[in-house]
Design a protein around this motif. Structure first.
Motif, PDB file in Angstrom:
ATOM      1  N   ASP A 110     -27.265 -75.571 -29.221  1.00 46.55           N
ATOM      2  CA  ASP A 110     -27.981 -76.275 -28.163  1.00 46.55           C
ATOM      3  C   ASP A 110     -27.573 -77.747 -28.090  1.00 46.55           C
ATOM      4  O   ASP A 110     -28.329 -78.596 -27.639  1.00 46.55           O
ATOM      5  CB  ASP A 110     -29.499 -76.155 -28.361  1.00 46.55           C
ATOM      6  N   PHE A 146     -32.145 -70.318 -23.302  1.00 45.87           N
ATOM      7  CA  PHE A 146     -32.829 -71.615 -23.346  1.00 45.87           C
ATOM      8  C   PHE A 146     -34.116 -71.565 -22.519  1.00 45.87           C
ATOM      9  O   PHE A 146     -35.166 -72.060 -22.949  1.00 45.87           O
ATOM     10  CB  PHE A 146     -31.913 -72.718 -22.816  1.00 45.87           C
ATOM     11  N   THR A 184     -33.026 -79.281 -22.878  1.00 43.82           N
ATOM     12  CA  THR A 184     -31.799 -78.538 -23.125  1.00 43.82           C
ATOM     13  C   THR A 184     -31.389 -77.749 -21.887  1.00 43.82           C
ATOM     14  O   THR A 184     -30.215 -77.748 -21.484  1.00 43.82           O
ATOM     15  CB  THR A 184     -31.984 -77.590 -24.320  1.00 43.82           C
TER      16      THR A 184
END
Length: 267
Positions: free
Chosen positions: A56, A84, A107
């Protein structure tokens, strides 16, 4: 034989891992884990960026492109925008954990913003040619050669699979402008790394211990980050590490200082 692992501040590396001293180093990427110290001349000379391993954090690739915007391909089959967003949704309903939700929201947002135009997330693992989920580094680099790229910068952090790529790096070294690579289980693979450094024409210019991993009973770090550059002519060696540009991967514990010795042996 089982190795007794201990946490110590002073680490020891073999002499073949002592880097060349150069002046034009630059830290690229985020603070702590995810940032690397590289030769800034390599950045301006590169015409394409390849990242192997992402999780990430693609701050290295973002920072690199803020200096020299080039076509960028990041290979990682283990993550995706869908994953995500799934984590984002999971924690939005857990109001007692807002920081985790904010992390996954940022993210997801950053993923959408970065991966567009000539920035690509390739959902494959790199190491062997086995479609559809695996691809070799040579196949990737041959495609770039055919497309006219001749100054490739490579960032490699693939949790042990890097040893499958060492021969490919040597064979294709004529188009590699620079390389930063993390070696895992270092104490088990010193012979492989020494052979790679002897046969890889780019110069080793920086070494940093990843303090998320321990030292073994001989004070050898389990994981290190190594930077190579095609632009080096000096043979002077670095004597003091970590340097001023380095940051501990884990900010909660001390950095490992490094000494170099001829007496370090592979397990």
């Amino acid at each position: 034989m089982h190795t007794n692992l201990t946490m110590k501040t002073q680490s020891t590396l073999p002499k073949f891992l002592q880097p060349n001293a150069i002046k034009n180093l630059k830290r690229v990427g985020g603070n702590n884990d995810g940032g690397y110290v590289i030769d800034k001349q390599n950045i301006s000379n590169s015409d394409v960026l390849i990242g192997l391993g992402m999780s990430d954090d693609w701050s290295f690739e973002e920072n690199f492109n803020s200096i020299n915007s080039v076509p960028t391909y990041i290979y990682d089959e283990t993550v995706s925008l869908k994953k995500f967003l799934k984590k984002c949704f999971k924690y939005i309903i857990r109001i007692n954990k807002p920081r985790i939700f904010i992390h996954w929201f940022k993210t997801s947002y950053n993923y959408i913003n970065f991966f567009q135009g000539n920035k690509f997330h390739c959902k494959k693992l790199v190491g062997i040619d086995l479609p559809p989920n695996y691809i070799s580094l040579t196949t990737i680099l041959n495609k770039l050669k055919n497309e006219g790229f001749s100054h490739v910068y490579l960032k490699i952090d693939i949790e042990g699979w890097e040893y499958r790529l060492l021969r490919d790096l040597i064979v294709n070294s004529e188009i590699i402008e620079g390389l930063v690579i993390e070696f895992h289980d270092l104490d088990l693979h010193l012979d492989k790394i020494e052979d790679f450094i002897k046969n890889f024409p780019l110069a080793l210019v920086h070494v940093h211990c990843n303090n998320y991993s321990p030292l073994n009973s001989n004070n050898i770090p389990i994981a290190i980050e190594c930077t190579f550059s095609s632009e080096v002519t000096s043979s002077q060696l670095v004597t003091n590490l970590p340097g001023t540009l380095d940051m501990p991967n884990n900010p909660l514990i001390e950095e490992y200082t490094i000494s170099f010795s001829d007496k370090v042996l592979s397990l």
